[in-house]
Scaffold this motif. Structure first.
Motif, PDB file in Angstrom:
ATOM      1  N   PRO A  69       0.845  -1.201   0.000  1.00 31.82           N
ATOM      2  CA  PRO A  69       0.000   0.000   0.000  1.00 31.82           C
ATOM      3  C   PRO A  69       0.881   1.252   0.000  1.00 31.82           C
ATOM      4  O   PRO A  69       1.865   1.325   0.731  1.00 31.82           O
ATOM      5  CB  PRO A  69      -0.778  -0.095   1.310  1.00 31.82           C
ATOM      6  CG  PRO A  69      -0.619  -1.501   1.776  1.00 31.82           C
ATOM      7  CD  PRO A  69       0.671  -1.997   1.206  1.00 31.82           C
TER       8      PRO A  69
ATOM      9  N   THR B  14       0.641   5.676  -0.354  1.00 32.54           N
ATOM     10  CA  THR B  14      -0.134   6.907  -0.442  1.00 32.54           C
ATOM     11  C   THR B  14       0.797   8.021  -0.902  1.00 32.54           C
ATOM     12  O   THR B  14       1.920   8.143  -0.417  1.00 32.54           O
ATOM     13  CB  THR B  14      -0.741   7.261   0.927  1.00 32.54           C
ATOM     14  OG1 THR B  14      -1.565   6.177   1.351  1.00 32.54           O
ATOM     15  CG2 THR B  14      -1.579   8.529   0.849  1.00 32.54           C
TER      16      THR B  14
ATOM     17  N   GLU C 272      -4.111   6.977  -3.567  1.00 32.33           N
ATOM     18  CA  GLU C 272      -3.809   5.709  -2.921  1.00 32.33           C
ATOM     19  C   GLU C 272      -3.519   4.680  -4.003  1.00 32.33           C
ATOM     20  O   GLU C 272      -4.263   4.558  -4.977  1.00 32.33           O
ATOM     21  CB  GLU C 272      -4.977   5.248  -2.056  1.00 32.33           C
ATOM     22  CG  GLU C 272      -4.630   4.010  -1.256  1.00 32.33           C
ATOM     23  CD  GLU C 272      -5.686   3.654  -0.227  1.00 32.33           C
ATOM     24  OE1 GLU C 272      -5.669   2.496   0.222  1.00 32.33           O
ATOM     25  OE2 GLU C 272      -6.506   4.513   0.119  1.00 32.33           O
TER      26      GLU C 272
END
Length: 175
Positions: free
Chosen positions: A32, A34, A104
């Protein structure tokens, strides 16, 4: 965004034809990430990190235009994929991608993807097939733009240069 929400998006745009376990295998291999608005996701000529799946947000794709500075060649909204060429090839990024809004991503790094390929993961091979489709679609769009510009007749010199380049590309196939 939860992993299950991300998995739904990843499966929709990247993992068509994958079973749920195969999709989970790909999503579990992803990191992940951002990126705040205004920041670079990656820069032209930098070594590629891997494939970015844009889950939320909007980015600009910029190409250096020599002395004229960078030119925005596309605005991309989620969901989409970016950096696909650097995942398949070990070449630097061909453009800069900058976040217009907070974004994201899920990042499939080149080393992690290589591990999946070495393990003969069917999921990884299906991802390659999907990325080939993405690249072919983008090349087709470039062809359409080339035809549009050549029909306008407003810019004969650049269009002739593009025609020469395109012919060379298809005839030589030197990589």
């Amino acid at each position: 965004m939860t992993n299950s929400e991300a998995a739904k998006i990843v499966r929709t745009i990247l993992c068509r034809g994958l079973t749920n376990p195969q999709t989970e295998q790909i999503v579990n291999a992803m990191v992940p990430t951002t990126v705040p608005a205004g920041s670079a996701v990656f820069r032209e000529d930098e070594r590629g990190q891997g494939l970015f799946v844009l889950l939320e947000g909007t980015v600009e794709v910029r190409k250096e235009g020599g002395t004229g500075g960078a030119v925005v060649i596309a605005t991309v909204e989620a969901p989409s994929v970016l950096g696909e060429m650097s995942l398949i090839t070990d070449r630097p990024h061909s453009a800069t991608v900058r976040a217009r809004t907070s974004c994201e991503f899920r990042l499939l790094t080149r080393p992690q993807f290589d591990r999946l390929l070495q393990a003969e993961s069917l999921a990884a091979y299906k991802v390659v097939a999907t990325l080939a489709d993405v690249i072919a679609w983008r090349l087709n769009r470039m062809d359409e733009k080339f035809v549009e510009l050549s029909r306008r007749g407003e810019y004969p010199q650049p269009v002739e240069e593009l025609a020469t380049f395109k012919q060379k590309l298809f005839n030589e196939w030197n990589f």
